[in-house]
Enzyme design. Structure first.
Site, PDB file in Angstrom:
ATOM      1  N   GLU A 232       4.296  -9.100   5.699  1.00 52.05           N
ATOM      2  CA  GLU A 232       3.733  -9.819   4.546  1.00 52.05           C
ATOM      3  C   GLU A 232       4.203  -9.170   3.250  1.00 52.05           C
ATOM      4  O   GLU A 232       4.074  -7.963   3.074  1.00 52.05           O
ATOM      5  CB  GLU A 232       2.208  -9.739   4.637  1.00 52.05           C
ATOM      6  CG  GLU A 232       1.462 -10.258   3.437  1.00 52.05           C
ATOM      7  CD  GLU A 232      -0.065 -10.199   3.633  1.00 52.05           C
ATOM      8  OE1 GLU A 232      -0.533  -9.791   4.719  1.00 52.05           O
ATOM      9  OE2 GLU A 232      -0.778 -10.548   2.686  1.00 52.05           O
ATOM     10  N   ASP A 234       3.212  -9.397  -0.471  1.00 58.34           N
ATOM     11  CA  ASP A 234       2.304  -9.932  -1.483  1.00 58.34           C
ATOM     12  C   ASP A 234       2.936  -9.788  -2.865  1.00 58.34           C
ATOM     13  O   ASP A 234       2.904  -8.721  -3.462  1.00 58.34           O
ATOM     14  CB  ASP A 234       0.972  -9.173  -1.445  1.00 58.34           C
ATOM     15  CG  ASP A 234       0.203  -9.444  -0.171  1.00 58.34           C
ATOM     16  OD1 ASP A 234       0.364 -10.543   0.382  1.00 58.34           O
ATOM     17  OD2 ASP A 234      -0.553  -8.557   0.264  1.00 58.34           O
ATOM     18  N   GLU A 237      -1.299 -10.845  -6.097  1.00 59.93           N
ATOM     19  CA  GLU A 237      -2.706 -11.008  -5.738  1.00 59.93           C
ATOM     20  C   GLU A 237      -3.458 -10.652  -6.996  1.00 59.93           C
ATOM     21  O   GLU A 237      -3.365  -9.516  -7.483  1.00 59.93           O
ATOM     22  CB  GLU A 237      -3.088 -10.062  -4.614  1.00 59.93           C
ATOM     23  CG  GLU A 237      -2.405 -10.417  -3.318  1.00 59.93           C
ATOM     24  CD  GLU A 237      -3.063  -9.693  -2.165  1.00 59.93           C
ATOM     25  OE1 GLU A 237      -3.901 -10.305  -1.481  1.00 59.93           O
ATOM     26  OE2 GLU A 237      -2.747  -8.515  -1.974  1.00 59.93           O
ATOM     27  N   HIS A 248       3.731  -5.127   2.752  1.00 64.02           N
ATOM     28  CA  HIS A 248       3.042  -4.608   3.956  1.00 64.02           C
ATOM     29  C   HIS A 248       3.990  -4.847   5.127  1.00 64.02           C
ATOM     30  O   HIS A 248       4.576  -5.929   5.216  1.00 64.02           O
ATOM     31  CB  HIS A 248       1.805  -5.423   4.304  1.00 64.02           C
ATOM     32  CG  HIS A 248       0.685  -5.463   3.350  1.00 64.02           C
ATOM     33  ND1 HIS A 248      -0.461  -4.735   3.513  1.00 64.02           N
ATOM     34  CD2 HIS A 248       0.471  -6.210   2.246  1.00 64.02           C
ATOM     35  CE1 HIS A 248      -1.331  -5.023   2.560  1.00 64.02           C
ATOM     36  NE2 HIS A 248      -0.790  -5.918   1.777  1.00 64.02           N
TER      37      HIS A 248
END
Ligand SMILES: *[C@@H]1O[C@H](CO)[C@@H](O)[C@H](O)[C@H]1NC(C)=O
Ligand SMILES: *[C@@H]1O[C@H](CO)[C@@H](O)[C@H](O)[C@H]1NC(C)=O
Length: 458
Positions: A232, A234, A237, A248
């Site tokens: 993932e 990101d 966020e 991640h």
């Protein structure tokens, strides 16, 4: 995502929602145009669409309209076992605006937090970008490329998260690997992320009904025995009080179902196959509390542009991912990322493996990001291709405090790394934000991608 997004907030009062396709509501994907840019800055408009994740959809018996899932429980007759349940239940089309508060206009996507629809109150949503066939997910490989978008999160308070990110889902939502899945990406199946969420109702073509536990604080969610894991990235966020960019990684490539220790639940957080903490760059947490927020250098009270650059060690698309750079553009001004000012740590303004290691050491955090492969592994996920996700959500596990407040709440807020934003530790309680901020909204627009330097005017 930092804590589990497992307990997604989904509120269906009268209706509930397999993996077959239902036909009671037509599925019409909202159109969204995006831009592909080339060196020199010329961009081509691509007509695309978005699809709502299947978990939000009405799940009913194939032969009629009896719910397979109501509130946070499964119908034991229609769903006696995982495979039969997938055969007996159909996921239906979505009324995007009326039920879910999802609208598009040109290149803009608006996600409204609370929607009072004709049959239900819906909380939050998650959509994926589809390719030009309006059926498969658009796959992104962003090494030696940049990804840019505009965001308006002026109407997104403490406790909410307007997220734009990439996950390593199957291009067809898992339909070819798991023949029980007849719905596929056209109906938003196959989600996975590094939290290995257990709230996903169908994983690998089977209903996640084994040991299903209804959520204690979410009347519409629960968790099953299996989780669904994958890499993932990101990119964003955030709410009006702060933002984080966080790679991640996992020890596996591609969507992978987990069970037991591999899921990394609870006390086994650092024993799972994915890095749940990630390596986050949040300007406030990294020492600059005047950089991003209402009225600050990057002023979240109005729209701005977020540029994220994925640099490789040899400046080619096949090189090793070595650095994730960030800059902003607002009112025609390019704004460099903030620099870290953490005692005992060198100054950084981008994410590199050196930054991650220094940050984990300075904050006393477990370095699972390095253990599971760091940035090179994130780059390998882009080699496989990743799916673009946009969502708005509240956090039934940690009230989003890991993003915008002091966290963990029992740590000394003056210890490095604990303070992450200006929100109160009492903020972000889902019941409160849902009742007090139903009109909360995030708008993502003007999505662009291309070679480094091609998507914005410097
Ligand atoms: C469900 O939970 C029980 C005990 O909590 C455990 O023994 C079992 O292995 C789990 N899985 C299934 C498929 O029942
Ligand atoms: C990659 O490009 C940067 C400038 O953008 C340059 O400083 C660096 O030396 C280049 N690296 C290689 C291996 O060519």
């Amino acid at each position: 995502m930092f804590p589990s997004v497992a307990l997604l907030s989904l509120s269906f009062l009268a209706i509930a929602y397999g993996q077959q396709v239902g036909t009671l509501t037509a599925e019409t994907h909202p159109k969204l145009s995006v831009s592909q840019c080339s060196t020199g800055g010329s961009c081509q408009t691509l007509q695309r669409s978005v699809v709502l994740d299947s978990n939000w959809r009405w799940l009913h018996e194939t032969s009629g309209s009896t719910n397979c899932y109501t509130g946070n429980t499964w119908d034991a007759t229609i769903c006696p076992d995982p495979v039969t349940c997938a055969e007996n239940c159909a996921v239906d089309g979505a009324d995007y605006s009326g039920t879910y508060g999802i609208t598009t206009s040109g290149n803009a996507l608006t996600l409204k937090f609370v929607t009072n629809g004709p049959y239900s109150t819906n909380i939050g949503s998650r959509v994926y970008l589809l390719s030009d066939d309006d059926e498969n997910y658009e796959m992104f490989s962003l090494k030696n490329q940049e990804f840019t978008f505009d965001v308006d999160m002026s109407q997104l308070p403490c406790g909410l998260n307007g997220a734009l990110y990439f996950v390593e889902m199957d291009q067809d939502g898992g339909m070819s690997r798991f023949p029980n899945n007849k719905a596929g990406s056209k109906y938003g199946t196959g989600y996975c992320d590094t939290q290995c969420p257990h709230d996903i109702k169908f994983i690998n073509g089977e209903a996640n009904i084994l040991n299903w536990t209804s959520s204690a604080n979410d009347p519409n969610a629960g968790s099953g025995q299996y989780g669904t894991c994958c890499n993932e990235m990101d990119v964003w966020e955030a709410n009006s009080n702060g933002a984080a960019v966080t790679p991640h990684v996992c020890s596996v490539q591609g969507q992978t179902r987990c069970e037991g220790t591999d899921c990394g639940d609870g006390d086994e957080r650092y024993d799972g196959i994915c890095d749940k903490d990630g390596c986050d760059f949040n300007s406030w947490r990294m020492g600059d509390q005047t950089f991003l927020g209402s009225g600050l250098t990057v002023d979240t009270s109005s729209k701005f542009t977020v540029v994220t650059q994925f640099m490789t060690s040899d400046n080619t698309t096949s090189g090793t991912l070595s650095e994730i750079r960030r800059l902003y553009v607002q009112n025609g001004q390019v704004i460099a990322n903030s620099k870290t000012t953490i005692p005992g740590m060198d100054s950084f303004d981008s994410i590199t493996d050196d930054f991650c290691n220094a940050q984990k050491t300075a904050f006393g955090d477990t370095n699972s990001f390095e253990k599971l492969g760091g940035l090179p592994t994130m780059g390998e996920a882009f080699d496989q291709g990743m799916v673009l996700v946009m969502s708005v959500w509240d956090d039934h596990e940690a009230n989003m405090l890991w993003l915008d407040s002091d966290y963990p709440t029992d740590a000394n807020p003056s210890s490095p790394g604990v303070s992450r934003g200006p929100c109160a530790t009492s903020s972000g309680v889902p019941a409160t934000v849902e009742s007090q901020s139903p009109g909360a909204t995030v708008v993502f627009s003007n999505l662009k991608f291309g070679p480094i330097g091609s998507t914005y005017a410097s």
